[in-house]
Scaffold this active site. Structure first.
Site, PDB file in Angstrom:
ATOM      1  N   PRO B 598      12.733 129.689 -54.160  1.00 23.76           N
ATOM      2  CG  PRO B 598      11.653 131.847 -53.978  1.00 23.76           C
ATOM      3  CD  PRO B 598      12.676 131.105 -54.705  1.00 23.76           C
ATOM      4  CE  LYS B 599       7.596 124.852 -59.376  1.00 24.07           C
ATOM      5  NZ  LYS B 599       7.362 125.024 -60.675  1.00 24.07           N
ATOM      6  CD  GLU B 672      20.986 117.568 -43.062  1.00 23.35           C
ATOM      7  OE1 GLU B 672      21.093 116.281 -42.374  1.00 23.35           O
ATOM      8  OE2 GLU B 672      21.961 118.102 -43.529  1.00 23.35           O
TER       9      GLU B 672
END
Ligand SMILES: Cc1cc2nc3c(=O)[nH]c(=O)nc-3n(C[C@H](O)[C@H](O)[C@H](O)COP(=O)(O)OP(=O)(O)OC[C@H]3O[C@@H](n4cnc5c(N)ncnc54)[C@H](O)[C@@H]3O)c2cc1C
Ligand code: SF4
Lengths: 332, 705
Positions: B598-599, B672
């Site tokens: 998550p980081k 992206e």
């Protein structure tokens, strides 16, 4: 990069003896101070001096404030001047203009003298892939007139050059009636900053009134500029670290809700740091009411000429003046 | 067994190396007896070299050789097309003839003892040209359909024209995006060293194997004889996907000099040699009923490409499935010009196409007097209507809901110019985001050592998203080892093959291969030793265990339409007098499958948001239409966002999404989609703030006066 000899003179008189001439592309000898602009120009093959005379260690870098006003040596860095307590308190316009310039890294390295004599950001001047640039190669034409000229000037232009003088500091200083002290082999002289740079006319390759060998040794700002309410407003496409699209330096003295005297200069729009005496006269004795400010600011457009992409600057610079005066006036 | 590592916010394993300067980038490898190269580039966009005088350059101090088309070795240029190459056309051949196809084309190579000597000698090479008329202004070029496969370029579903004509509410507008350059911090650089017919390249690239194969084809040697080493990449955003001509020049130079050669591009050269996001012009027509049901979508777009290659990107793909609509027409054309070939830039196609589509959706919402989120909810499809397949998972509703709630969207007053803060006009805008789930064949190797550590490797790349870290995590998690005991290696053709580090597919593909290799090695070790604990097993075995695994997609693309989806909400403040826009808040919610770290994932998304601010407000390669030169080919006049442009609030939400179909790891890729949707959300917010609809990016102050 053209090969050059780097001269490191012991003292100023030795430095002067090389006959360096700033701001002329045909000069075979040039000075280098902090190098933040010069090195780029050398790398891009725009400047090709045979000799570079380093000013490191031979110029005064002191900052003094006395009864005469403010004086700083040409070697003082942008960071030093911006952070100087007396400058911050008495000449905040200068500090503000500097802090809105470049980045902390550049400000740590760049000098006052170099800032005033930095070359235009005109992309055609800086790209030798273009042949037409009267400033770089006299008589070659001007690629900007019909080109990408959003960055270019609307005041003080000629059909030979529409390049902006990019310094923020100079805009603040010219508003405060600063002068530069020059030293040449022939002696010392003092020149008002408003007369240091030349208009391009049909000789855009001649940028300043410096004689061969002359250096800027110091910059002085008269005491009467201290204590004015001022604001440096810089408008640009991103929030920081960019040259001005339009900037306005204003300093006013107010009496109650009325302006007694005003000084106004613009950046990003002039071929040299652009002082606006007509706007200043019109502002005198007006209230700070936006409509009144606007009709005075409109005089800035006298003689302004857009070239397409930069047409918007004529409107934007008037609005910038209004806003800067409003903010300065609100500091009551 | 250690605690699960997948899903944990592990800090970057290469972070310390990078911030202490110990990470070695392409130009920094110490190779003995190095010569330096500088490139002479054309200053015309089309024509022939009439004369090229190298006498002064050859006499200049330190010069080893000046290579031009007149004396360069003839190169094989065997056919080769890697994934990032344009499907139609032939790559630029360097120094093989007198033809000039674009501004900044390499026309001579100077080799010298020092960089300064090479650069100086390059400046005194004198060239004259026979100029030919050049097409360098998109506005002056008639777009054409790309060659071949017309069905891909023009697609019709239903009766879009009549449906549009009959629709009660209509929007029909043109949107323009200028050329943008990737502008990574690290310049492209290659060091080339030959030993007989074998070549080693230290290169900045997003795909080492493609560089080996391309250079092998160019020189007519076996790809096995080319080793490419690229452990660290200082940003690329897609510019490192292809193998560009400068790599050929470095190898050519090394051959001519008979010693290793280093070539580093200057910032200005970066605008002429490593691709860019093409200038695009798009027209979007939307028709809807009074209740907001889309009845027709017509989306056409064209983009610049070179005269020698037909570059195309996924400009119109999302339009075909993002919103439900029975009548759709998309047409994608190209404008061949005397420019160098564009390339993929972060979210290629989607970022541009969605700017147009999601701006038009906002215009439709305004025309309908309907909340823009509501408009999208009313047009949620229950399948991919283009492919006629179910989505493997689609969390759009949850993304709109979660982001809107975090943002406080309910407080929005609909009328333009209705929200203020002091002098500033406040605008709230939103847009959808989507990006395909890509998964490609990949291999990895895991080696378990008796001391209870593991070495895991794959020839992947890490241009910033955190491949080093996420792969270490997947490996340690799978092996059940503490993360410090696992060493992951990437960026070397000697390692098992990985796919291109683009299309947001690295986590899915390489991650799945790493997981499979680690599983295999672990099973072998535990089975061989008859133990339950890996460290104990390795001690017992007393020798290394190696396992290689290859993963590849199955037939899931035939069964499912697989995409990540998201929603982006933005608050801007616009100074109505001065035209300056500052983004104050961005909230993005993404349904992107499983989130491994998550980081790092949040960093990816923040990077995408800031990139989107650049796209919306400032980025613009100012191409001189008269001759194709990029006038602002430097980082002073080409503005990218700086710290002060990053909003104080950038909130990233990953909605819970379990997708068993996409790939073994269940990830969809994030790199992206994080950019998609940001620019239209900002443009929509600016409209809400000011009542001005700007349809040409970037939205600089002059457009808002
Ligand atoms: C990335 C970047 C961003 C920038 N942004 C801004 C900005 O926003 N606003 C702004 O105002 N400026 C900006 N600048 C310009 C910067 O302020 C100048 O480069 C700097 O002030 C030049 O000082 P220097 O000492 O480095 O001069 P140098 O580069 O050493 O010299 C510049 C010129 O001055 C001459 N010279 C120097 N000192 C003297 C002297 N004492 N007497 C006579 N001639 C002299 C030199 O011969 C040379 O021609 C930026 C620069 C960079 C690199
Ligand atoms: S504006 Fe001046 S500096 Fe720029 S191209 Fe024209 S002559 Fe040269």
């Amino acid at each position: 990069m053209h090969p050059f000899v780097l001269e490191r003179p012991r003292d100023l008189s030795a430095a002067l003896s090389f006959g360096a001439q700033p701001g002329r592309n045909d000069a075979p000898v040039e000075y280098i101070a902090g190098g933040t602009d010069m090195v780029q120009l050398l790398q891009e093959y725009v400047r090709r001096p045979d000799r570079l005379v380093s000013l490191a260690g031979v110029l005064d870098d002191g900052i003094e404030i006395g009864p005469q006003g403010l004086r700083f040596g040409a070697a003082a860095t942008m960071a030093e001047v911006a952070a100087h307590q007396g400058v911050v308190e008495q000449f905040p316009l200068i500090s503000q203009a500097l802090l809105n310039s470049a980045s902390p890294q550049v400000r740590n390295q760049a000098t006052m003298g170099g800032n005033l004599l930095q070359r235009t950001r005109c992309p055609y001047f800086r790209d030798v892939g273009y042949e037409a640039c009267n400033k770089r190669a006299p008589g070659s034409g001007c690629a900007a007139l019909e080109g990408e000229n959003r960055w270019h000037a609307v005041l003080g232009t000629s059909d030979d050059c529409i390049a902006v003088h990019p310094s923020d500091l100079a805009v603040a200083l010219v508003a405060l009636d600063a002068s530069v002290e020059l030293r040449g082999t022939g002696g010392d002289r003092s020149v008002p900053l408003s007369e240091l740079h030349r208009l391009p006319r049909d000789t855009p390759h001649l940028e300043t009134v410096l004689a061969p060998g002359e250096v800027i040794t110091a910059i002085t700002v008269p005491a009467n500029a201290a204590g004015l309410r001022s604001h440096y407003l810089k408008l640009r496409d991103r929030a920081s670290f960019e040259f001005a699209v339009v900037s306005a330096a204003v300093a006013i003295e107010t009496a109650g809700a009325r302006i007694r005297q005003a000084r106004v200069a613009l950046g990003g729009v002039g071929t040299k740091p652009w002082r606006l005496p007509n706007v200043e006269q019109a502002l005198a004795d007006r209230s700070l009411e936006p409509g009144e400010l606007r009709s005075a600011a409109a005089l800035a457009a006298e003689g302004a000429q857009g070239r397409g992409h930069n047409d918007f600057k004529i409107e934007l610079m008037q609005r910038a003046i209004v806003r800067a005066v409003e903010i300065a006036g609100a500091h009551a | 067994m250690t605690a699960a590592l997948i899903g944990k916010s592990v800090s970057r394993v290469d972070g310390r190396l990078k911030v202490t300067g110990a990470a070695t980038y392409a130009a920094e490898f110490e190779v003995p007896n190095l010569a330096h190269a500088a490139v002479v580039r054309s200053i015309v966009a089309n024509g022939r070299i009439a004369s090229i005088d190298t006498a002064e350059a050859e006499r200049a101090p330190g010069v080893i050789a000046v290579v031009t088309h007149r004396n360069a070795p003839r190169l094989a240029y065997q056919p080769h097309k890697g994934l990032p190459d344009a499907a139609v056309g032939e790559r630029l051949h360097v120094l093989q003839d007198d033809r000039v196809n674009h501004q900044g084309q390499p026309i001579a190579l100077v080799l010298a003892e020092t960089l300064e000597q090479a650069v100086y000698a390059a400046e005194v090479v004198r060239v004259t040209y026979r100029n030919e008329a050049a097409a360098t202004d998109v506005a002056g070029v008639d777009p054409v359909l790309p060659t071949g496969k017309p069905a891909e370029w023009e697609i019709r579903r239903g009766e879009p024209d009549s449906a549009f004509e009959q629709a009660e509410f209509r929007v029909d507008q043109t949107y323009v995006i200028p050329r943008e350059n990737h502008n990574p911090i690290e310049m492209f650089a290659t060091i080339a060293a030959w030993e007989g017919d074998s070549l080693t390249l230290w290169d900045k690239t997003q795909w080492v194997h493609n560089v080996a194969e391309e250079i092998a084809a160019v020189f007519g040697i076996a790809a096995e004889n080319v080793r490419v080493i690229s452990p660290f990449v200082g940003g690329a955003f897609g510019s490192g996907l292809r193998c560009w001509p400068h790599v050929t020049l470095a190898a050519l130079g090394a051959r001519v000099a008979g010693r290793p050669v280093k070539l580093v591009l200057s910032r200005r050269e970066m605008y002429y040699g490593v691709g860019y996001r093409p200038h695009t012009v798009q027209r979007v027509a939307l028709g809807a009923s009074r209740d907001g049901q889309l009845q027709a979508i017509r989306h056409e777009g064209h983009q610049e490409t070179s005269t020698y290659e037909e570059f195309t990107e996924a400009l119109l793909s999302a339009t075909r499935f993002l919103h439900a609509c029975p009548n759709v027409h998309t047409r994608h054309r190209i404008a061949p010009m005397n420019v160098h070939t564009p390339t993929y830039m972060r979210a290629p196609g989607e970022a541009s196409g969605m700017y147009a589509l999601e701006s038009a959706m906002d215009e439709l919402a305004v025309a309908l007097d309907m909340d823009p989120v509501e408009l999208r909810l009313r047009n949620e499809p229950d399948k991919d209507e283009f492919k006629d397949l179910p989505f493997s998972s689609r969390s759009t509703r949850e993304c709109y809901r979660a982001a809107a709630e975090r943002f406080g969207w309910a407080q929005r007053t609909a009328a333009p110019r209705s929200m203020r803060d002091g002098r500033s006009l406040i605008g709230w805008g939103m847009a959808s985001a989507t990006y395909p789930m890509n998964y490609a064949p990949a291999s990895a190797m895991a080696r378990l050592l008796p001391d209870g550590t593991a070495e895991v490797m794959s020839a992947a790349s890490d241009m910033g998203p955190g491949t080093w870290t996420s792969m270490t995590q997947v490996a340690a998690d799978t092996l059940g080892l503490p993360i410090e005991r696992v060493k992951f290696t990437l960026g070397d053709t000697n390692l098992p093959r990985a796919p291109i580090h683009g299309g947001s597919m690295t986590m899915a593909s390489v991650g799945s291969a790493v997981q499979a290799a680690c599983r295999k090695a672990r099973d072998e070790a535990l089975g061989g030793a008859g133990a339950n604990d890996l460290e104990e097993a390795m001690k017992l075995l007393g020798q290394a265990i190696e396992a290689t695994a290859d993963v590849a997609p199955g037939d899931e693309t035939k069964r499912f339409s697989m995409h990540a989806f998201g929603a982006v909400f933005v608050e801007v403040a616009v100074d109505p007098d001065l035209g300056e826009t500052r983004v104050r808040r961005i909230v993005g919610a993404y349904g992107a499958g499983r989130v491994v770290n998550p980081k790092i994932a949040r960093s990816q998304c923040i990077g995408g948001m800031i990139g989107g601010i650049g796209m919306a407000l400032m980025e613009h390669s100012a191409v001189d239409p008269r001759n194709g030169r990029v006038t602002n080919a430097n980082l002073a006049e080409y503005a990218v966002p700086v710290h002060a442009d990053a909003p104080p609030v950038m909130d990233v939400i990953f909605v819970d999404e379990h997708d068993p179909h996409v790939n073994p790891l269940g990830v969809k890729g994030l790199g992206e989609i994080a950019l998609v949707g940001v620019a239209p959300a900002i443009a929509n917010a600016i409209f809400h703030a000011t009542g001005k609809r700007v349809r040409e990016l970037p939205i600089t102050p002059d457009k808002l006066l």
